[in-house]
Design a protein around this motif. Structure first.
Motif, mmCIF file in Angstrom:
data_model
loop_
_atom_site.group_PDB
_atom_site.id
_atom_site.type_symbol
_atom_site.label_atom_id
_atom_site.label_comp_id
_atom_site.label_asym_id
_atom_site.label_seq_id
_atom_site.Cartn_x
_atom_site.Cartn_y
_atom_site.Cartn_z
ATOM 1 N N LYS A 39 58.566 -21.947 -16.908
ATOM 2 C CA LYS A 39 58.756 -21.614 -18.328
ATOM 3 C C LYS A 39 59.966 -22.373 -18.862
ATOM 4 O O LYS A 39 61.082 -22.200 -18.375
ATOM 5 C CB LYS A 39 58.983 -20.110 -18.510
ATOM 6 C CG LYS A 39 57.879 -19.252 -17.936
ATOM 7 C CD LYS A 39 56.590 -19.443 -18.689
ATOM 8 C CE LYS A 39 55.516 -18.522 -18.133
ATOM 9 N NZ LYS A 39 54.200 -18.925 -18.524
ATOM 10 N N GLN A 41 62.312 -23.910 -22.302
ATOM 11 C CA GLN A 41 62.732 -23.645 -23.674
ATOM 12 C C GLN A 41 63.428 -24.877 -24.238
ATOM 13 O O GLN A 41 64.052 -25.637 -23.506
ATOM 14 C CB GLN A 41 63.692 -22.460 -23.733
ATOM 15 C CG GLN A 41 63.098 -21.149 -23.282
ATOM 16 C CD GLN A 41 64.110 -20.016 -23.337
ATOM 17 O OE1 GLN A 41 65.313 -20.219 -23.170
ATOM 18 N NE2 GLN A 41 63.612 -18.808 -23.559
ATOM 19 N N ARG A 42 63.317 -25.054 -25.562
ATOM 20 C CA ARG A 42 63.942 -26.183 -26.250
ATOM 21 C C ARG A 42 64.994 -25.648 -27.232
ATOM 22 O O ARG A 42 64.746 -24.696 -27.977
ATOM 23 C CB ARG A 42 62.895 -26.973 -27.021
ATOM 24 C CG ARG A 42 63.466 -28.154 -27.782
ATOM 25 C CD ARG A 42 62.486 -28.744 -28.785
ATOM 26 N NE ARG A 42 61.175 -28.995 -28.252
ATOM 27 C CZ ARG A 42 60.756 -30.190 -27.854
ATOM 28 N NH1 ARG A 42 61.531 -31.241 -27.926
ATOM 29 N NH2 ARG A 42 59.520 -30.329 -27.400
ATOM 30 N N TRP A 43 66.167 -26.284 -27.249
ATOM 31 C CA TRP A 43 67.220 -25.957 -28.213
ATOM 32 C C TRP A 43 66.818 -26.517 -29.566
ATOM 33 O O TRP A 43 66.486 -27.700 -29.704
ATOM 34 C CB TRP A 43 68.547 -26.552 -27.755
ATOM 35 C CG TRP A 43 69.676 -26.255 -28.680
ATOM 36 C CD1 TRP A 43 70.289 -27.117 -29.537
ATOM 37 C CD2 TRP A 43 70.344 -24.993 -28.843
ATOM 38 N NE1 TRP A 43 71.283 -26.481 -30.222
ATOM 39 C CE2 TRP A 43 71.341 -25.172 -29.818
ATOM 40 C CE3 TRP A 43 70.190 -23.747 -28.266
ATOM 41 C CZ2 TRP A 43 72.185 -24.149 -30.215
ATOM 42 C CZ3 TRP A 43 71.030 -22.724 -28.664
ATOM 43 C CH2 TRP A 43 72.016 -22.932 -29.623
ATOM 44 N N ASN A 44 66.813 -25.674 -30.598
ATOM 45 C CA ASN A 44 66.389 -26.132 -31.925
ATOM 46 C C ASN A 44 67.556 -26.333 -32.887
ATOM 47 O O ASN A 44 67.353 -26.563 -34.071
ATOM 48 C CB ASN A 44 65.358 -25.166 -32.520
ATOM 49 C CG ASN A 44 65.953 -23.830 -32.911
ATOM 50 O OD1 ASN A 44 67.169 -23.636 -32.888
ATOM 51 N ND2 ASN A 44 65.108 -22.890 -33.266
ATOM 52 N N THR A 46 70.008 -23.982 -33.305
ATOM 53 C CA THR A 46 70.668 -22.683 -33.446
ATOM 54 C C THR A 46 70.391 -21.757 -32.269
ATOM 55 O O THR A 46 71.193 -20.896 -31.949
ATOM 56 C CB THR A 46 70.230 -21.955 -34.742
ATOM 57 O OG1 THR A 46 68.812 -21.756 -34.719
ATOM 58 C CG2 THR A 46 70.618 -22.757 -35.971
ATOM 59 N N HIS A 47 69.221 -21.941 -31.631
ATOM 60 C CA HIS A 47 68.866 -21.094 -30.488
ATOM 61 C C HIS A 47 67.757 -21.766 -29.681
ATOM 62 O O HIS A 47 67.145 -22.734 -30.125
ATOM 63 C CB HIS A 47 68.415 -19.703 -30.955
ATOM 64 C CG HIS A 47 67.181 -19.726 -31.802
ATOM 65 N ND1 HIS A 47 67.218 -19.996 -33.153
ATOM 66 C CD2 HIS A 47 65.883 -19.530 -31.502
ATOM 67 C CE1 HIS A 47 65.988 -19.955 -33.640
ATOM 68 N NE2 HIS A 47 65.154 -19.678 -32.657
ATOM 69 N N TYR A 48 67.533 -21.242 -28.471
ATOM 70 C CA TYR A 48 66.439 -21.743 -27.649
ATOM 71 C C TYR A 48 65.144 -21.067 -28.065
ATOM 72 O O TYR A 48 65.118 -19.880 -28.351
ATOM 73 C CB TYR A 48 66.701 -21.464 -26.161
ATOM 74 C CG TYR A 48 67.683 -22.428 -25.549
ATOM 75 C CD1 TYR A 48 67.263 -23.673 -25.090
ATOM 76 C CD2 TYR A 48 69.029 -22.100 -25.439
ATOM 77 C CE1 TYR A 48 68.158 -24.570 -24.537
ATOM 78 C CE2 TYR A 48 69.930 -22.999 -24.882
ATOM 79 C CZ TYR A 48 69.486 -24.226 -24.427
ATOM 80 O OH TYR A 48 70.379 -25.106 -23.881
ATOM 81 N N GLU A 49 64.061 -21.853 -28.084
ATOM 82 C CA GLU A 49 62.748 -21.296 -28.381
ATOM 83 C C GLU A 49 61.761 -21.772 -27.315
ATOM 84 O O GLU A 49 61.926 -22.854 -26.740
ATOM 85 C CB GLU A 49 62.276 -21.690 -29.774
ATOM 86 C CG GLU A 49 62.202 -23.171 -30.025
ATOM 87 C CD GLU A 49 61.901 -23.503 -31.483
ATOM 88 O OE1 GLU A 49 61.902 -22.603 -32.332
ATOM 89 O OE2 GLU A 49 61.664 -24.684 -31.755
ATOM 90 N N ALA A 50 60.769 -20.951 -27.079
ATOM 91 C CA ALA A 50 59.780 -21.263 -26.052
ATOM 92 C C ALA A 50 59.029 -22.549 -26.406
ATOM 93 O O ALA A 50 58.700 -22.807 -27.562
ATOM 94 C CB ALA A 50 58.798 -20.114 -25.895
ATOM 95 N N THR A 51 58.791 -23.351 -25.389
ATOM 96 C CA THR A 51 57.924 -24.519 -25.494
ATOM 97 C C THR A 51 57.148 -24.568 -24.191
ATOM 98 O O THR A 51 57.182 -23.615 -23.417
ATOM 99 C CB THR A 51 58.725 -25.806 -25.777
ATOM 100 O OG1 THR A 51 57.819 -26.876 -26.050
ATOM 101 C CG2 THR A 51 59.651 -26.177 -24.642
#
Length: 74
Positions: A39, A41-44, A46-51
């Motif tokens: 699993k 996650q990508r830093w956008n 402001t926060h990490y989101e699932a990818t």
């Protein structure tokens, strides 16, 4: 900065791997060549989101030690 290539932003982390890692997309895919179900996650900004590894360009080669078939598509 990516811990593998030291060239790109290390914006990908893996929640399944042990330790703290920061990879760029291509290096995350390379590091997970044999770990397709991890699993990530990508830093956008402001926060990490699932990818997913698939969204990052992962292609799972079943045979030939995880490498593409040397004969290629026929």
């Amino acid at each position: 900065i990516c811990e593998e290539c030291s060239q790109a932003e290390g914006c990908i982390r893996c929640m399944s791997c042990t330790g703290v890692h920061a990879w760029c997309g291509p290096c995350a895919v390379k590091a997970h060549k044999n770990l397709p179900f991890h699993k990530v996650q990508r830093w956008n900004g402001t926060h990490y989101e699932a990818t997913s590894l698939m969204e990052l360009g992962f292609l799972w080669h079943i045979g030939h030690g995880g490498l593409p078939c040397p004969r290629g598509p026929e």
